[in-house]
Every structure is written in C-alpha cells, then in structure tokens.
Design an enzyme around this catalytic site. Structure first.
Site, PDB file in Angstrom:
ATOM      1  N   HIS A 131       0.930  -1.177  -0.081  1.00 24.59           N
ATOM      2  CA  HIS A 131       0.007  -0.114   0.095  1.00 24.59           C
ATOM      3  C   HIS A 131       0.911   1.292   0.076  1.00 24.59           C
ATOM      4  O   HIS A 131       1.979   1.476   0.551  1.00 24.59           O
ATOM      5  CB  HIS A 131      -1.117  -0.065   1.063  1.00 24.59           C
ATOM      6  CG  HIS A 131      -0.373  -0.030   2.548  1.00 24.59           C
ATOM      7  ND1 HIS A 131      -0.259   1.094   3.200  1.00 24.59           N
ATOM      8  CD2 HIS A 131      -0.073  -0.914   3.419  1.00 24.59           C
ATOM      9  CE1 HIS A 131       0.344   0.837   4.557  1.00 24.59           C
ATOM     10  NE2 HIS A 131       0.313  -0.566   4.542  1.00 24.59           N
TER      11      HIS A 131
ATOM     12  N   HIS B 118       4.116   3.421  12.340  1.00 27.18           N
ATOM     13  CA  HIS B 118       3.214   4.239  12.876  1.00 27.18           C
ATOM     14  C   HIS B 118       3.887   5.127  14.029  1.00 27.18           C
ATOM     15  O   HIS B 118       3.187   5.889  14.889  1.00 27.18           O
ATOM     16  CB  HIS B 118       2.006   3.556  13.637  1.00 27.18           C
ATOM     17  CG  HIS B 118       1.294   2.963  12.514  1.00 27.18           C
ATOM     18  ND1 HIS B 118       0.008   2.692  12.820  1.00 27.18           N
ATOM     19  CD2 HIS B 118       1.285   2.566  11.425  1.00 27.18           C
ATOM     20  CE1 HIS B 118      -0.729   1.984  11.996  1.00 27.18           C
ATOM     21  NE2 HIS B 118       0.491   1.888  11.054  1.00 27.18           N
TER      22      HIS B 118
ATOM     23  N   ASP C 244       6.263   1.153   6.717  1.00 26.37           N
ATOM     24  CA  ASP C 244       4.992   1.014   6.505  1.00 26.37           C
ATOM     25  C   ASP C 244       4.418   1.559   5.607  1.00 26.37           C
ATOM     26  O   ASP C 244       3.721   2.661   5.967  1.00 26.37           O
ATOM     27  CB  ASP C 244       4.394   0.593   7.795  1.00 26.37           C
ATOM     28  CG  ASP C 244       3.012   0.114   7.973  1.00 26.37           C
ATOM     29  OD1 ASP C 244       2.547  -0.368   6.857  1.00 26.37           O
ATOM     30  OD2 ASP C 244       2.390   0.315   8.986  1.00 26.37           O
TER      31      ASP C 244
ATOM     32  N   ASP D 226       4.284  -6.632   3.633  1.00 26.33           N
ATOM     33  CA  ASP D 226       3.948  -5.672   4.847  1.00 26.33           C
ATOM     34  C   ASP D 226       4.050  -6.232   5.887  1.00 26.33           C
ATOM     35  O   ASP D 226       3.594  -5.725   7.038  1.00 26.33           O
ATOM     36  CB  ASP D 226       2.265  -5.225   4.473  1.00 26.33           C
ATOM     37  CG  ASP D 226       1.803  -4.247   5.220  1.00 26.33           C
ATOM     38  OD1 ASP D 226       2.876  -3.303   5.706  1.00 26.33           O
ATOM     39  OD2 ASP D 226       0.848  -3.750   5.472  1.00 26.33           O
TER      40      ASP D 226
ATOM     41  N   ASP E 196       0.039   4.313   1.086  1.00 23.73           N
ATOM     42  CA  ASP E 196      -0.455   5.298   2.403  1.00 23.73           C
ATOM     43  C   ASP E 196       0.465   4.963   3.509  1.00 23.73           C
ATOM     44  O   ASP E 196       0.913   3.994   3.663  1.00 23.73           O
ATOM     45  CB  ASP E 196      -1.836   5.536   2.539  1.00 23.73           C
ATOM     46  CG  ASP E 196      -2.367   4.244   3.181  1.00 23.73           C
ATOM     47  OD1 ASP E 196      -2.117   3.175   2.703  1.00 23.73           O
ATOM     48  OD2 ASP E 196      -3.168   4.222   4.224  1.00 23.73           O
TER      49      ASP E 196
ATOM     50  N   GLU F 178      -4.758   1.729   2.870  1.00 27.61           N
ATOM     51  CA  GLU F 178      -4.859   0.587   3.864  1.00 27.61           C
ATOM     52  C   GLU F 178      -4.859   0.977   5.298  1.00 27.61           C
ATOM     53  O   GLU F 178      -5.583   0.252   6.192  1.00 27.61           O
ATOM     54  CB  GLU F 178      -3.525  -0.398   3.595  1.00 27.61           C
ATOM     55  CG  GLU F 178      -3.499  -1.464   4.337  1.00 27.61           C
ATOM     56  CD  GLU F 178      -2.968  -1.880   5.656  1.00 27.61           C
ATOM     57  OE1 GLU F 178      -2.725  -2.834   6.069  1.00 27.61           O
ATOM     58  OE2 GLU F 178      -2.221  -0.653   5.896  1.00 27.61           O
ATOM     59  N   GLU F 179      -4.321   1.878   5.685  1.00 27.56           N
ATOM     60  CA  GLU F 179      -4.062   2.444   7.157  1.00 27.56           C
ATOM     61  C   GLU F 179      -5.295   2.837   7.777  1.00 27.56           C
ATOM     62  O   GLU F 179      -5.441   3.009   8.947  1.00 27.56           O
ATOM     63  CB  GLU F 179      -3.027   3.434   7.070  1.00 27.56           C
ATOM     64  CG  GLU F 179      -1.562   3.072   6.704  1.00 27.56           C
ATOM     65  CD  GLU F 179      -1.141   2.202   7.616  1.00 27.56           C
ATOM     66  OE1 GLU F 179      -1.373   1.784   8.574  1.00 27.56           O
ATOM     67  OE2 GLU F 179       0.379   1.625   7.589  1.00 27.56           O
TER      68      GLU F 179
END
Length: 415
Positions: free
Chosen positions: A83, A386, A146, A203, A85, A180-181
């Site tokens: 992904h 994150h 990520d 991922d 994002d 995705e997030e």
C-alpha cells in the site's frame, strides 16, 4: 541473486519523501489526493521497466502485469501487493531518511528531535542487525517503511525478474493500494480485473516471517443523546452527553481488555475517537479478537457497560452500531495450504529460518482473502511502524526482494 545490484533502497529513499498520509475522516477515494502522487511515480517506473500495461485507476489503485515466460500451461497467476499510504498517527510530510551504515549496536539518537532515541532495549529485533545499514527518519516524522519498504521490494523484484529471463515464472500481477491504514485499502479493488489466483502482501515485520493469521475486526460507533438545557436552570434536568461518554470510558477495565494490557492471542476494546457537546456525543471504538465468538463477546460486554451507565441518566439514550471491518485470513488460507507452504519454501531458499506468525492487526490480505484472493503477508523488514522511531535495514529489504523472486519460481516449479 548473482551479482545483481539491488534497487530497493534507492527506490525506498525516493518513495518516503512523497507524503502519502491517509485520512480516516475523509469520505473521498482515496482519502487524500496526495497518495496518487506516489502511485503515478510507480506507474511511470513500471512503464520504464517495460511493464506495458501499468496503470493507475481513478481511485488511485495501480495494476500491472509481468507476463509468464514458462511453457507450463497451468501455473497460477500470483499477485504481489503493498500500500502507498502511511499512517494518520504521525506526519509523513518532509520525511528525511537517514542511513546509519554498518550500525554497531549503539542506541540511535534522531538528530532533528534528540528526545527520539531508538533504544536497543526497546527494539529487540535490532540485536540481529549489528553490521547492517539501518534506515530511520530524522525524528520529527515517521519513516514510511510501512509500507513503502514493501513497495520498493516489489518494484525491485519486478526489475530483477524482467532483467533475468532465465527465471521461469507464471503470470505475475502487481497491485498497489491506497488507504490501507484507514481500513479501506481494498474498497475499490476490482478482483475480476486483477485476475489473480493467489496473492501476497509484502507488509510484514521481522526477517523470515510469514503471517497467515490476523485479528478479526469490527468498528463500533456509539451516539449518545443527552438532555440539554441552559446550565443556569439545569438542576434536575441536564444530562450531559459528554459526562455519559466519560462514564462509559471510565467503566472500561484499567488492567485488561485494552491494547496496552494485552498481547499474543488476546483481543481488546479500544476507544479511538470522541467528540460532541452536552447535547450529543459520539464515541468510536475498534474491537479486535482472533475468533468471531471473541469479537461478539467483547461487543456484548461494551453494550452492557453502556446500558449500565445509562441507568443513571433516565432521559438519555444511545445508538450502538457495529460495522464489520475484516476477518481472520486463516479461515481462508487453511483451505489453500499451497499459498502458505510455497512462501515458506521461498523464505528457506534464500537462507532464512521461516517463521509463521499471527498479526495483532490486519492487512489488505485479510479482506482480499475473503474477496477470493487467498493472501498471507510476507515480511518487508519494517519495524516500529506508526511512530517516529520507525526503522528498516537495507539487508532485510534485499532479502525480501530475493524472497519475492523465489515465490514466483516456486509456484512455477510446483505447477
């Protein structure tokens, strides 16, 4: 892989400098238009490699094909997915990636905010990285490993496969998703257009890991309607919706049932957002468990707590709305053992000890599996995601590239 010059790191360093943070409050697709900036870059790089059908659709999804080069007629079509994002939790604007070459085991102080220290004691996976090259951000942003590490690894693997025609493989599809997030990564995926039999998200975290089990996940939205009146004349009348919401949060256990107090196969009830005023308040939760029964048990618990709180506010009411988010991919993957076994074999072939793990979270693969594309998650090497202390090692990324190439080969050989 012979004397191949990996391109994953160069690609990664470019990708992380493109801000692609998604927005959970947005109602557009994608949730932020800037995600398309990276999708366009990926399409152009694929076209430059010779991937003739690379395209971005109106929703920001990238589709591309590496045609089969095997004479075998029945090799399944395999998809590799990551992904574009990054998490809404920490800004992705102005990322300055730093390479700490031949890291020697010391704590890493990030220069733009020296209170941000990546301590070995807090990041045990770092103990396996001595002598490797560690990539971090500068301290004021996340890094974006990520999932831009996964993007870079898939792109490098595509480059390797295209420049090594001796590597026999079936048809390969590439899928790069937005959002995705924020739990919407597969919302606009066209499964028919994708046309793949099995898939792999790139991922995951630690070197050599394959994740074939996720949480099952629901969202709960509680809307509390209080009784509003002028505070100067409120005695015996006012029922403050904000206080009702606070009472519900206070009723949750302090030492259990939360992300900060659970691990392994334990689920949780997690408040993520609260807004409102004395008249109306909205609470949002995410509910997680590895089983459907555990999920329902936690939702019933939360609903019972709400009912108990409302007994103290006879004039008030509440709506309790559950929305399914994703389900444990293991339920699907167990029906297709080859998709996991072939990936474990690919990991072993690059000299790693293959490890199956469960994810205390979800990936696009969770939903893709239930959409008809069985899709476990292969490591990308991303750590501390994150957060401003996010990191990845160059060597782990290169191993991930080698695994992706081997996955394509294993499927061809075993077909």
């Amino acid at each position: 892989m012979d004397n191949y010059q990996y391109t994953a790191v160069d690609r990664f360093l470019r990708y992380v400098q493109i801000d692609t943070q998604s927005d959970p409050q947005s109602t557009t697709n994608p949730s932020t238009g800037k995600q398309k900036n990276l999708s366009r870059v990926l399409v152009q790089e694929l076209l430059d490699m010779g991937v003739a059908d690379a395209e971005m659709d109106e929703w920001g999804y990238v589709y591309a094909t590496i045609p089969a080069n095997t004479d075998k007629p029945n090799v399944p079509t395999i998809c590799f997915c990551s992904h574009v994002d990054t998490s809404p939790d920490v800004t992705g604007e102005g990322v300055k990636p730093l390479i700490h070459q031949q890291w020697q085991g010391e704590d890493i102080v990030l220069p733009d905010d020296t209170t941000q220290i990546i301590r070995v004691a807090d990041h045990p996976d770092l103990t396996h990285q001595v002598g490797n090259d560690i990539i971090t951000a500068s301290g004021t942003t996340l890094l974006g490993a990520d999932n831009k590490a996964g993007l870079a690894e898939i792109m490098d693997a595509a480059h390797y496969i295209l420049t090594h025609p001796d590597i026999k493989h079936g048809r390969i599809r590439l899928l790069f998703t937005p959002d995705e997030e924020v739990g919407r990564g597969t919302e606009k995926v066209d499964i028919q257009k994708l046309g793949a039999d099995f898939g792999y998200t790139i991922d995951g975290e630690a070197l050599g890991t394959l994740e074939d089990e996720t949480f099952s996940a629901d969202a709960v939205k509680i809307t509390i309607q209080g009784v509003s009146t002028h505070p100067g004349f409120a005695k015996g009348k006012l029922e403050n919706a904000l206080k009702i919401a606070a009472d519900l949060l206070a009723a949750l256990p302090k030492n259990a049932l939360s992300p900060e107090t659970t691990d392994a196969k334990e689920g949780f009830v997690h408040p993520t957002r609260m807004e409102g005023n004395q008249d109306k308040a909205v609470l949002e939760f995410i509910i997680r468990d590895f089983t459907e029964a555990g999920l329902q048990e936690k939702e019933t618990y939360l609903q019972n707590q709400l009912t108990d709180v409302l007994t103290n506010y006879p004039g008030s009411s509440a709506q309790f709305v559950v929305k399914e988010q994703y389900r444990n991919m293991k339920d699907v993957l167990d029906q297709h053992p080859a998709v996991v076994e072939n990936a474990l074999e690919a990991i072993r072939r690059v000299g790693l000890s293959a490890q199956r793990r469960s994810i205390r979270g979800g990936t696009d693969g969770s939903r893709l599996s239930f959409m008809g594309l069985p899709c476990p998650n292969i490591f990308a090497g991303e750590h501390a995601f994150h957060s401003r202390q996010e990191w990845v090692s160059v060597q782990d990324m290169e191993k991930a590239v080698a695994v992706i190439v081997q996955v394509a080969q294993v499927w061809e050989e075993r077909s």
